[in-house]
Scaffold this motif. Structure first.
Motif, PDB file in Angstrom:
ATOM      1  N   ASN A  65      37.995   4.431  15.118  1.00 55.47           N
ATOM      2  CA  ASN A  65      36.585   4.078  15.212  1.00 55.47           C
ATOM      3  C   ASN A  65      36.294   2.984  14.198  1.00 55.47           C
ATOM      4  N   SER A  93      47.555  -4.196  18.002  1.00 53.07           N
ATOM      5  CA  SER A  93      46.361  -4.044  18.827  1.00 53.07           C
ATOM      6  C   SER A  93      45.226  -4.837  18.188  1.00 53.07           C
ATOM      7  N   PHE A  95      40.993  -6.100  18.780  1.00 56.88           N
ATOM      8  CA  PHE A  95      39.773  -5.921  19.565  1.00 56.88           C
ATOM      9  C   PHE A  95      38.582  -6.415  18.751  1.00 56.88           C
ATOM     10  N   GLN A  99      34.105  -0.108  18.014  1.00 57.58           N
ATOM     11  CA  GLN A  99      35.007   0.685  18.852  1.00 57.58           C
ATOM     12  C   GLN A  99      34.795   2.161  18.547  1.00 57.58           C
ATOM     13  N   ASP A 100      34.712   2.961  19.607  1.00 53.92           N
ATOM     14  CA  ASP A 100      34.589   4.409  19.456  1.00 53.92           C
ATOM     15  C   ASP A 100      35.804   5.082  20.079  1.00 53.92           C
ATOM     16  N   ASN A 101      36.620   5.681  19.211  1.00 56.64           N
ATOM     17  CA  ASN A 101      37.835   6.391  19.630  1.00 56.64           C
ATOM     18  C   ASN A 101      38.774   5.498  20.443  1.00 56.64           C
ATOM     19  N   LYS A 102      39.010   4.305  19.922  1.00 60.67           N
ATOM     20  CA  LYS A 102      39.984   3.384  20.517  1.00 60.67           C
ATOM     21  C   LYS A 102      41.369   4.008  20.395  1.00 60.67           C
ATOM     22  N   LYS A 103      42.129   4.061  21.508  1.00 55.92           N
ATOM     23  CA  LYS A 103      43.438   4.702  21.520  1.00 55.92           C
ATOM     24  C   LYS A 103      44.550   3.648  21.396  1.00 55.92           C
ATOM     25  N   ILE A 104      45.445   3.875  20.437  1.00 57.44           N
ATOM     26  CA  ILE A 104      46.597   2.995  20.222  1.00 57.44           C
ATOM     27  C   ILE A 104      47.835   3.882  20.163  1.00 57.44           C
TER      28      ILE A 104
END
Length: 346
Positions: A65, A93, A95, A99-104
């Motif tokens: 986040n 990654s 962006f 960002q809310d709970n960006k998955k990497i």
């Protein structure tokens, strides 16, 4: 404002502003909060770095986040760097904006990793792990054999590997050897060419199994190293002759790269040269091996405590001998050379 900043800065994991060199250790499943410097006048991102140790091969998932200060214009960049015997970066990654709970996701082998977060403002994350069969199993180097063409490396199969890369270390860290990747369908051996090796030098050799999946590499764990004092294979058994040597100090006229120049004549019966040097009146020699056919050099160090930190008036003694495979020739006469100018920066 001062009270608010103190609350934001005072997260339990980060206690220093020197985030470039400070990498606190975090663990899987840990909630981590961060706050990059948004008060600096420098409007590019600042870094936070963390150390993560993984005790087995796993699929890692990072939930990120972020709430950057420059909401519409600035990137957040996440990178993961392996520190397992040698350095390489996993897929990064990038962006923009919140960002809310960006998955990497990364697939990693057992070992130590450095996580870098480049952003500007408030962020928090958690990394979790789960078992996976995507990471190749650690294998081993079984044999190192000098052959006519160089150094043959034999190694075992790794379950899950599609390719293998041979790594070599001669004292300054592991680098890929001068051989192509070996496909899993090919013979589990390769030859490091003699032209990329120095006769008489000690090498450590390791193998890295790789699963090349969907266009990118999933690296396994680097094998334990096997060590060899490499001596070239040759039919020539002649003892090298005593070598005539010329030395001189190169005055770079105010630049910052002076050196002691060492010259010797080309000799086809010699496969490498051992160069020794010391400050005059000292008893201990410093030594290195050279594959150059007609000479080498000793460069000035930037470390003031080094024997090779050149200063006007220093006098060096130098001697050289030839090697033919494992046959060692006599030392040359000792030559002296004096630093006759004050090098720039010293």
């Amino acid at each position: 404002m001062t009270k608010l900043r103190k609350q934001l800065d005072d997260y339990p994991i980060y206690r220093t502003t020197n985030s470039y060199t400070y990498s606190p250790e975090i663990s899987l499943g840990q909630e981590v909060k961060g706050f990059s410097d948004m008060f600096s006048s420098y409007k590019n991102s600042t870094y936070h770095s963390y150390t993560l140790k993984v005790d087995k091969s796993q699929k890692l998932t990072m939930g990120m986040n972020s709430m950057p200060v420059y909401y519409n214009g600035h990137r957040t960049i996440i990178t993961m760097q392996s520190k397992n015997g040698f350095s390489y970066y996993l897929p990064s990654s990038m962006f923009n904006g919140r960002q809310d709970n960006k998955k990497i996701t990364w697939y990693v082998a057992k070992g130590e990793y450095k996580l870098n977060i480049q952003t500007r403002g408030l962020f928090n994350f958690k990394i979790t792990g789960e078992n996976t069969d995507q990471v190749p199993v650690k294998n081993e180097v079984t044999k190192l054999t000098p052959v006519k063409d160089g150094l043959r490396v034999d190694f075992t199969k790794s379950e899950g590997a599609t390719e293998y890369v041979i790594y070599i270390n001669s004292g300054s860290g592991y680098i890929p050897a001068a051989v192509p990747r070996i496909k899993a369908s090919e013979s589990l051996s390769t030859v490091i060419p003699s032209k990329s090796l120095v006769n008489g030098k000690t090498y450590q050799v390791a193998v890295l199994p790789i699963n090349r999946a969907n266009g990118f590499d999933i690296n396994g764990e680097l094998s334990d190293a096997k060590t060899i004092d490499y001596h070239a294979v040759t039919d020539n058994k002649n003892v090298p002759d005593k070598i005539p040597v010329d030395v001189s100090y190169y005055d770079d006229n105010g630049s910052d790269e002076p050196y002691i120049d060492i010259k010797w004549p080309v000799n086809k019966n010699i496969s490498s040269y051992e160069v020794q040097y010391r400050l005059k009146d000292q008893s201990e020699w410093q030594s290195f091996l050279s594959s150059s056919s007609n000479g080498d050099e000793i460069t000035s160090s930037s470390d003031k405590n080094s024997i090779c930190y050149f200063e006007k008036g220093k006098t060096y003694e130098i001697r050289v001998r030839g090697l033919n495979s494992n046959i060692v020739g006599p030392w040359s006469d000792i030559k002296t050379v004096t630093v006759n100018v004050t090098p720039a920066g010293n």
